[in-house]
Design an enzyme around this catalytic site. Structure first.
Site, PDB file in Angstrom:
ATOM      1  N   TYR A  24       1.097  -0.914  -0.291  1.00 38.90           N
ATOM      2  CA  TYR A  24       0.034   0.110   0.322  1.00 38.90           C
ATOM      3  C   TYR A  24       0.719   0.941   0.298  1.00 38.90           C
ATOM      4  O   TYR A  24       0.663   1.796  -0.980  1.00 38.90           O
ATOM      5  CB  TYR A  24      -0.585  -0.146   0.679  1.00 38.90           C
ATOM      6  CG  TYR A  24      -1.528   0.497   1.442  1.00 38.90           C
ATOM      7  CD1 TYR A  24      -1.929   1.948   0.300  1.00 38.90           C
ATOM      8  CD2 TYR A  24      -2.004   1.742   3.118  1.00 38.90           C
ATOM      9  CE1 TYR A  24      -3.167   3.022   0.946  1.00 38.90           C
ATOM     10  CE2 TYR A  24      -2.542   2.707   3.689  1.00 38.90           C
ATOM     11  CZ  TYR A  24      -3.439   3.428   2.385  1.00 38.90           C
ATOM     12  OH  TYR A  24      -3.831   4.669   1.952  1.00 38.90           O
TER      13      TYR A  24
ATOM     14  N   TYR B 260       3.035  -5.643  17.871  1.00 33.14           N
ATOM     15  CA  TYR B 260       3.320  -5.255  16.705  1.00 33.14           C
ATOM     16  C   TYR B 260       4.446  -4.044  16.442  1.00 33.14           C
ATOM     17  O   TYR B 260       5.466  -3.442  16.087  1.00 33.14           O
ATOM     18  CB  TYR B 260       2.119  -4.220  16.116  1.00 33.14           C
ATOM     19  CG  TYR B 260       2.632  -3.343  14.483  1.00 33.14           C
ATOM     20  CD1 TYR B 260       2.920  -3.303  13.379  1.00 33.14           C
ATOM     21  CD2 TYR B 260       2.031  -2.436  14.829  1.00 33.14           C
ATOM     22  CE1 TYR B 260       3.134  -2.749  12.675  1.00 33.14           C
ATOM     23  CE2 TYR B 260       2.454  -1.219  13.739  1.00 33.14           C
ATOM     24  CZ  TYR B 260       3.399  -1.256  12.118  1.00 33.14           C
ATOM     25  OH  TYR B 260       3.243  -0.433  11.871  1.00 33.14           O
TER      26      TYR B 260
ATOM     27  N   ASP C 204      -5.076  -1.352  21.879  1.00 37.19           N
ATOM     28  CA  ASP C 204      -5.310  -0.302  20.883  1.00 37.19           C
ATOM     29  C   ASP C 204      -5.271   1.443  21.847  1.00 37.19           C
ATOM     30  O   ASP C 204      -5.810   1.066  23.408  1.00 37.19           O
ATOM     31  CB  ASP C 204      -6.831  -0.292  20.924  1.00 37.19           C
ATOM     32  CG  ASP C 204      -7.256  -0.625  18.953  1.00 37.19           C
ATOM     33  OD1 ASP C 204      -6.214  -1.026  19.106  1.00 37.19           O
ATOM     34  OD2 ASP C 204      -8.343  -0.643  19.054  1.00 37.19           O
TER      35      ASP C 204
HETATM   36  N1  UDP Z   1     -11.290   0.179  14.933  1.00 42.42           N
HETATM   37  C1  UDP Z   1     -12.913   0.132  14.947  1.00 42.42           C
HETATM   38  N2  UDP Z   1     -13.380  -0.685  13.974  1.00 42.42           N
HETATM   39  C2  UDP Z   1     -12.817  -1.449  13.346  1.00 42.42           C
HETATM   40  C3  UDP Z   1     -11.742  -1.223  13.241  1.00 42.42           C
HETATM   41  C4  UDP Z   1     -10.936  -0.151  13.400  1.00 42.42           C
HETATM   42  O1  UDP Z   1     -13.312   0.820  16.004  1.00 42.42           O
HETATM   43  O2  UDP Z   1     -13.206  -2.310  12.147  1.00 42.42           O
HETATM   44  C5  UDP Z   1     -10.926   1.405  15.715  1.00 42.42           C
HETATM   45  C6  UDP Z   1      -9.381   0.483  16.703  1.00 42.42           C
HETATM   46  O3  UDP Z   1      -9.713   0.020  17.563  1.00 42.42           O
HETATM   47  C7  UDP Z   1      -9.185   1.848  16.624  1.00 42.42           C
HETATM   48  C8  UDP Z   1      -9.109   2.808  15.311  1.00 42.42           C
HETATM   49  O4  UDP Z   1     -10.317   2.294  14.437  1.00 42.42           O
HETATM   50  O5  UDP Z   1      -9.397   2.782  17.784  1.00 42.42           O
HETATM   51  C9  UDP Z   1      -8.393   2.741  14.160  1.00 42.42           C
HETATM   52  O6  UDP Z   1      -7.690   1.799  14.109  1.00 42.42           O
HETATM   53  P1  UDP Z   1      -7.222   0.668  13.129  1.00 42.42           P
HETATM   54  O7  UDP Z   1      -6.752  -0.453  12.716  1.00 42.42           O
HETATM   55  O8  UDP Z   1      -7.981   1.557  11.281  1.00 42.42           O
HETATM   56  O9  UDP Z   1      -5.940   1.060  12.939  1.00 42.42           O
HETATM   57  P2  UDP Z   1      -4.623   1.568  14.319  1.00 42.42           P
HETATM   58  O10 UDP Z   1      -4.939   2.359  14.762  1.00 42.42           O
HETATM   59  O11 UDP Z   1      -4.382   0.346  14.778  1.00 42.42           O
HETATM   60  O12 UDP Z   1      -3.126   1.305  13.492  1.00 42.42           O
END
Ligand code: UDP
Length: 327
Positions: free
Chosen positions: A11, A142, A287
């Site tokens: 990406y 991660y 998170d």
């Molecule tokens: N999130 C959510 N539903 C989803 C995917 C992500 O509520 O289907 C929330 C996730 O818990 C976090 C935010 O969106 O608080 C961003 O998550 P993402 O996986 O996009 O990126 P990250 O911050 O984990 O790299």
């Protein structure tokens, strides 16, 4: 100039390849990608070799033959939730493979390196917006897998005065090429904007909001969403910086303000004009509540100038890609 790009079919890497390719035909681009999540169609410029960083003998031969001036290293696994379930995969793909790559780079005296790091190295930050000087305390494998590499890079640059690196700590990357040629394309994308768009398209029955009891204005997590082309530009700025003799350094990549999950969902509904089902559910392990960049340093030192800091534009380009994608 020769630039080797690992993960260049993925990406973010493919957007960097596109910007570099458009810039100057004198730049010789070689992409190395195992195509586990990347796509050969995403590589719009340069040459692609399908290879896995795990196989160091092959990687060594590629570097020995190509003799890159710079390596931009994207190849990695990137999902927080998966890293909690399968940490070994992350320490192997992200930490061990990068150390092996650095060993080869050092052997062949490639002295410039750009590393894809992440805001996840900060864990739950004490102060927001987060400065690069904040302590590193990742709360998921991660983030830890990337933090380990940053420590290796720091020590390597101290031990070898010719080796210079830039580590870019990405906040939440989203959006797609405004021309619609490339974009995010994973089979089981878990990232919020992509997941919401796929739900709008009907690929998923509903979108889950993970946690509504965070200490934020509406109880959902806040993230700093950065358009993938602005992030790609940060790599080109880092490249120019290193070529001009810049010292090793670390930069946050974000816009300096964030949106809650609920705000993102509302924006996706507005842009797509589809009122898809949403269900509030438990927190997702790993998170942090809020991740927002202080981007003063990248603007000052790399002279980075974002062009797309607009959530609606981010969602529009991603939606355009979702609807018209070629791969
Ligand atoms: N999130 C959510 N539903 C989803 C995917 C992500 O509520 O289907 C929330 C996730 O818990 C976090 C935010 O969106 O608080 C961003 O998550 P993402 O996986 O996009 O990126 P990250 O911050 O984990 O790299």
């Amino acid at each position: 100039m020769k630039v080797l790009i690992t993960g260049g079919a993925g990406y973010i890497g493919s957007h960097v390849v596109k910007l570099l390719g458009q810039l100057n035909s004198d730049i010789d681009i070689l992409v190395v990608d195992n195509l586990s999540t990347g796509h050969k169609e995403a590589v719009l410029y340069g040459k692609l070799i399908k290879a896995d960083l795990e196989y160091t003998g092959i990687i060594e031969k590629i570097i020995k033959d190509f003799k890159p001036d710079v390596v931009i290293h994207f190849a990695a696994s990137i999902e927080v939730a998966e890293s909690v379930q399968n940490p070994v995969k992350y320490y192997k793909n992200n930490t061990a493979n990068t150390i092996n790559l650095l060993e080869i780079i050092k052997k062949y005296k490639v002295n410039k390196f750009i590393f894809s790091s992440t805001a996840a190295v900060y864990g739950n930050p004490k102060e927001v917006p987060i400065k690069e000087t904040a302590s590193l305390s990742p709360i998921n494998p991660y983030g830890q897998s990337k933090a380990f590499v940053e420590e290796v890079l720091r020590d390597l640059s101290k031990s070898d005065k010719d080796f210079k690196y830039v580590s870019l700590r990405y906040f939440n990357v989203a959006g797609a090429d405004p021309e619609g040629k490339i974009g995010q394309s994973y089979k089981n994308a878990t990232h919020l904007i992509t997941r919401a768009l796929k739900t709008a398209k009907g690929e998923y029955e509903k979108l889950y909001i993970f946690g509504t009891d965070y200490p934020t204005k509406d109880g959902t997590c806040i993230r700093d969403y950065i358009h993938v082309v602005d992030l790609a530009q940060a790599h080109l700025d880092a490249l120019s910086y290193l070529l001009e003799g810049g010292e090793s350094d670390i930069f946050n990549c974000g816009y300096g303000y964030g949106y809650s999950v609920k705000e993102v969902v509302d924006t996706v509904k507005k842009i797509t004009r589809i009122d898809f089902p949403v269900e509030e559910t438990d927190r997702r392990p790993g998170d942090p509540a809020v991740l927002v960049a202080d981007n003063t340093k990248i603007k000052d030192v790399l002279d980075w100038k974002p062009n797309y800091d607009d959530l609606e534009f981010i969602v529009k380009t991603a939606w355009n890609w979702e609807q018209n994608r070629r791969f």
